[in-house]
Design a protein around this motif. Sequence first.
Motif, PDB file in Angstrom:
ATOM      1  N   VAL A   1       0.836  -1.197   0.000  1.00 43.47           N
ATOM      2  CA  VAL A   1       0.000   0.000   0.000  1.00 43.47           C
ATOM      3  C   VAL A   1       0.874   1.252   0.000  1.00 43.47           C
ATOM      4  O   VAL A   1       0.597   2.226  -0.719  1.00 43.47           O
TER       5      VAL A   1
ATOM      6  N   ARG B   1      -6.716   7.334  -2.199  1.00 45.69           N
ATOM      7  CA  ARG B   1      -6.809   6.371  -3.303  1.00 45.69           C
ATOM      8  C   ARG B   1      -6.409   4.965  -2.864  1.00 45.69           C
ATOM      9  O   ARG B   1      -6.936   3.981  -3.368  1.00 45.69           O
ATOM     10  N   THR B   2      -5.470   4.874  -1.937  1.00 47.75           N
ATOM     11  CA  THR B   2      -4.991   3.553  -1.531  1.00 47.75           C
ATOM     12  C   THR B   2      -5.808   2.954  -0.397  1.00 47.75           C
ATOM     13  O   THR B   2      -5.705   1.758  -0.127  1.00 47.75           O
TER      14      THR B   2
ATOM     15  N   TYR C   1       1.114   7.102  -6.516  1.00 51.04           N
ATOM     16  CA  TYR C   1       0.021   8.027  -6.758  1.00 51.04           C
ATOM     17  C   TYR C   1       0.403   9.471  -6.422  1.00 51.04           C
ATOM     18  O   TYR C   1      -0.172  10.413  -6.970  1.00 51.04           O
TER      19      TYR C   1
ATOM     20  N   ALA D   1      -3.318  10.695  -2.534  1.00 52.85           N
ATOM     21  CA  ALA D   1      -2.679   9.376  -2.628  1.00 52.85           C
ATOM     22  C   ALA D   1      -3.123   8.471  -1.486  1.00 52.85           C
ATOM     23  O   ALA D   1      -3.367   7.275  -1.681  1.00 52.85           O
TER      24      ALA D   1
ATOM     25  N   LYS E   1       2.161   2.058  -3.380  1.00 50.34           N
ATOM     26  CA  LYS E   1       1.129   2.685  -4.186  1.00 50.34           C
ATOM     27  C   LYS E   1       0.958   4.157  -3.817  1.00 50.34           C
ATOM     28  O   LYS E   1       0.739   5.011  -4.678  1.00 50.34           O
ATOM     29  N   ARG E   2       1.072   4.471  -2.532  1.00 52.27           N
ATOM     30  CA  ARG E   2       0.943   5.869  -2.110  1.00 52.27           C
ATOM     31  C   ARG E   2       2.033   6.730  -2.742  1.00 52.27           C
ATOM     32  O   ARG E   2       1.778   7.856  -3.190  1.00 52.27           O
TER      33      ARG E   2
ATOM     34  N   SER F   1     -12.170   7.163  -6.557  1.00 47.47           N
ATOM     35  CA  SER F   1     -10.871   7.751  -6.874  1.00 47.47           C
ATOM     36  C   SER F   1     -10.735   9.112  -6.224  1.00 47.47           C
ATOM     37  O   SER F   1     -11.726   9.746  -5.843  1.00 47.47           O
TER      38      SER F   1
END
Length: 311
Positions: free
Chosen positions: A64, A292-293, A71, A289, A67-68, A205
Motif C-alpha cells: 500500500v 486512493r490507496t 500516486y 494518494a 502505491k501511495r 478515486s
Amino acid sequence: MDTRRIRRTPLPTLAAVALTGTLLAACGSEKADDNDLSGGNTASVLLHPAAGATAGQLDATAAVLRKRLEYAGVKNGKVTVENGTIKVMVPDGPGGGADALQGIEKDGRLEFRPVLSAARASAGSGAPTPADATPQTADPAKYPGVTAELVAAYNALDCTRPGTGTANAGQSAQVVAACEDKPQDGTPERYLLAPAELTGSDVQSAEAETPTSGQTGGWQIALTFTTSGADKFTKITGRLADNSLPTNRFAITLDGRVVIAPSVMQELTGGNAVITGQFTKSEATRTAAVLRTGNLPVALTADPVVTNSAK
C-alpha cells in the motif's frame, strides 16, 4: 457566522463539496506534476507496526505504501520490510524528500458524518462560542446515541490543544466529538457528529487538482464516488438540505479530524465532490494518494524523517 455552503452545480454531472461554498467545475484543472529528482540525496523514515503484526500484514502494508508513493508522483521510491519494521526511502528534491514522507503512515480513514452540533472556542479556553447563528446543543432525546455524558465531553472539548478531538478508528457507527483540523481563521471549531453515512469504501478515486478557472484558494482534492456511494451522497444531501443550521452541515473527516464541514443547500447528484481549502500542492497530492490507496492493513507510527547526503 459560518458562510460555507454546498449548492447545486450548473453542470448536471458534477456535485461538489467546497470549503468556500462554491462548486467547482471539472474542466480546466491541472493535476499534480511529476517529481523532479536531484542528485543522489535521499530522505527516509522508519515505520513501526502495531504489536502482533504478521509478516503477511507487513508485506501488504508495504505494498500500500508503494502505491501511495506512486500516486503521489514520487519516482524511484523504495519500501522495504526490515526486522519487523518498514523503511521508506525516496530521492531528495522538489516533490520528494522529507516533504513526500510526511504523513505517509496515516491510516487514511475517510468518513462523511452529519453535524449535530458545532461551536468555536477561543484559544486556551474550552468555552464554546457560536459557530453559526446561535449556539446549538444536541438533545440526547432527539438523536440516537447521544448521551448526556457525550454532550458534556463535547462541551468540554478544547480544540486549541494539539491532538485533542480525534475520533478513534472503529467508531464509524457511533456519535463522536471531533475537532477541525486546519481552521482558516486560526480558531478551530468543535463538532458533535452523527455516525458515518459514507466512508472511504464509497470513494472510487481521488485526485489532486489546482483550483478551476475563476476560483481562488489552494490546491483541492477531487473525489469520485462509487455507484452505491453516489446514490448515498445524493440521498443524504437531499435530507440535510431540509434542515437548519447546524444540522444541515456535512463533516468530512480524515483519520478522525474534520477537514471540512460545509452546509448543504440542495440535493447533490452526479457522484463527484471536491474538497477545497488551504491545501498546498504537496498536501493535496499526499492526501489524494492516501485516499486512493485506502486504509493501511496495519496501524503504523513513524520515527522522524532522516535526510542523507550522497556526498
